[in-house]
Design an enzyme around this catalytic site. Structure first.
Site, PDB file in Angstrom:
ATOM      1  N   CYS A 238       0.860  -1.186   0.000  1.00  0.00           N
ATOM      2  CA  CYS A 238       0.000   0.000   0.000  1.00  0.00           C
ATOM      3  C   CYS A 238       0.891   1.229   0.000  1.00  0.00           C
ATOM      4  O   CYS A 238       2.113   1.117  -0.071  1.00  0.00           O
ATOM      5  CB  CYS A 238      -0.936  -0.006   1.200  1.00  0.00           C
TER       6      CYS A 238
ATOM      7  N   ARG B   2     -11.270   6.327   6.054  1.00  0.00           N
ATOM      8  CA  ARG B   2     -10.952   4.948   6.424  1.00  0.00           C
ATOM      9  C   ARG B   2     -10.753   4.797   7.927  1.00  0.00           C
ATOM     10  O   ARG B   2     -10.998   3.755   8.497  1.00  0.00           O
ATOM     11  CB  ARG B   2      -9.646   4.502   5.727  1.00  0.00           C
TER      12      ARG B   2
END
Ligand code: EPZ
Length: 436
Positions: free
Chosen positions: A133, A417
């Protein structure tokens, strides 16, 4: 829960038509903010419900995009889930699927946590590799090696991790495992898998994060036999099966740390509730070093006393060292501190991407490898900036609160998130911001 943001491919929303956050500064804050349940506990504990063939009720669950995605992943595996306010009612009696769907897993790294419970419960699991990521490659080799040590056959084909246990019982076997690095995820995967294994498992050099301890307490509330969680050696004695539970998740120490920095960077006396103060010790120690004070008002309430900001050095480390998840927010604070600070990121190899955005706002930061030298400046200026990951987005919001003029933060899907209603909470403290 902001369902509108969960699409089959979250990248569908291009930056140009994604909402942005407009922040006017400099602002001063006052009052008290409520801290939500811990994201990184909720995600691991939700995966942990797969260990139990009975009802699990988990409360204090934050409303976050990541939690929404974990709900989708569990539902795709056949788990029944019902949400009532901050409580999830989960029943994993009928797990229909042993393969987690790629399109969902690719959006949430923590979904890899289902591999341990599925393997322990069913003797087979197929989970897509989560891949890297924004902050690093983030391999799962320590998770896999731990499961192999417990007798699992693990192969990786076409990006899918296939794990299964040979033999009629299809049960994992207890083992003595020493982690090369105190990985949070690997510790949680192995600890969950060991709860239903035959015999005893020892995890040496285990991660000691409060979220690991919270997961252990959750498993124990279902009847698991776990000792030493929160220390560097965890011992699990496997049991046949686990029973139903009703478990409240701990407050989010990273959200709390982020609000403490919001108070410090705006020179504002604010309070936070509820928190577990000892979980914030490394952050509080650094806040005191930069010239602030943090008062324990009662056993669950903290008050920040702002001060003239001075430089200090930060090195991120596994808990109880300084948390990497607070590095970006603290760097934003140090951009306004008198003197030169050194920020060393040792946990993730690519977690200084917020530097370029802070420089847009007038920060004076020089980077060499994983070290950033931050020279304090008298003020920051509002500017259009782009969030590159979850904690970087929080750092840009904090910098925007302290900067002169308007800051426009793009890439809010990162913020959503991990922060529950952060705009409302900041507005309640007096911040001037809006999502457009
Ligand atoms: C957890 O990630 C958190 N995420 C992260 O929070 C947090 O930054 C991290 O722990 C460290 O505290 C969740 O709990 C969902 P690690 P995790 O395994 O488990 C390497 C946030 O902002 N490693 O402790 O993935 C890895 O590459 C997020 O809320 C291996 O090499 O972290 C990294 O460099 C970001 N092999 C280091 O260890 C492995 O098999 C630490 O990773 C596993 C990890």
């Amino acid at each position: 829960m902001k369902e509108t943001y969960i699409t089959t491919n979250s990248q569908a929303l291009t930056e140009s038509d994604s909402p942005v956050l407009e922040i006017w500064g400099p602002t001063s804050l006052k009052g008290e903010v409520r801290i939500s349940g811990a994201k990184n506990s909720a995600l691991a504990i939700m995966a942990g419900t797969l260990l139990c063939s009975d009802d699990c009720r988990i409360s204090n669950v934050p409303s976050l995009m990541d939690v929404g995605r974990m709900v989708q992943i569990l539902a795709a595996l056949g788990v029944k889930i019902n949400r009532k306010q901050d409580t999830l009612e989960i029943n994993a009696t009928e797990i229909g699927q042993t393969q987690a769907p790629y399109d969902l897993v690719s959006q949430l790294r923590a979904s890899f946590f289902v591999i341990g419970p599925l393997l322990a419960r069913l003797g087979v699991a197929r989970v897509p590799l989560p891949g890297g990521c924004a902050i690093g490659a983030r391999p799962v080799d320590l998770h896999v090696r731990g499961l192999q040590a417990m007798g699992a056959e693990v192969t990786i084909e076409h990006g899918i991790v296939h794990a299964y246990v040979k033999g009629s019982s299809r049960r994992l076997k207890g083992a003595s495992i020493y982690l090369d690095y105190p990985s949070v995820g690997a510790t949680e995967t192995i600890m969950m898998a060991a709860t239903l294994a035959e015999g005893e498992t020892t995890i040496g050099n285990a991660a000691q994060e409060p979220e690991v301890e919270d997961l252990a307490n959750f498993c124990r509330s279902m009847g698991a036999k776990i000792r030493g969680a929160g220390t560097n050696t965890i011992i699990v004695s496997g049991v046949e099966r686990l029973h139903s539970t009703d478990y409240p998740i701990i407050p989010d120490r990273i959200e709390a740390g982020t609000f403490l920095v919001a108070g410090a960077i705006t020179h504002s006396p604010i309070s936070l509730y509820p928190v577990i103060p000892e979980h914030l010790s490394p952050v509080i120690a650094k806040l005191k070093e930069v010239g602030c004070n943090v008062i324990l008002e009662d056993y669950k309430r903290l008050r920040l006393v702002p001060g003239e900001l001075r430089a200090t050095d930060i090195e991120t480390l596994p808990y109880p060292g300084f948390p990497t998840d607070m590095q970006a927010q603290f760097m934003a604070l140090l951009t306004k501190s008198e003197g030169n600070s050194m920020v060393t990121e040792t946990v993730f190899e690519n977690r200084l991407r917020h530097v370029a955005e802070l420089q847009r706002m007038g920060a004076d930061i020089k980077v060499k490898g994983n070290v950033a030298v931050v020279k304090g400046v008298p003020f920051l200026s509002g500017a259009p900036v782009m969030a590159t990951d979850l904690r970087a987005s929080a750092a840009l919001v904090l910098a925007g609160l302290a900067a002169r003029g308007k800051t426009v933060v793009q890439g809010l899907h990162h913020l959503d998130r991990g922060y529950e209603n952060i705009e409302d909470k900041l507005r309640q403290l007096g911040a001037n911001l809006q999502r457009v």
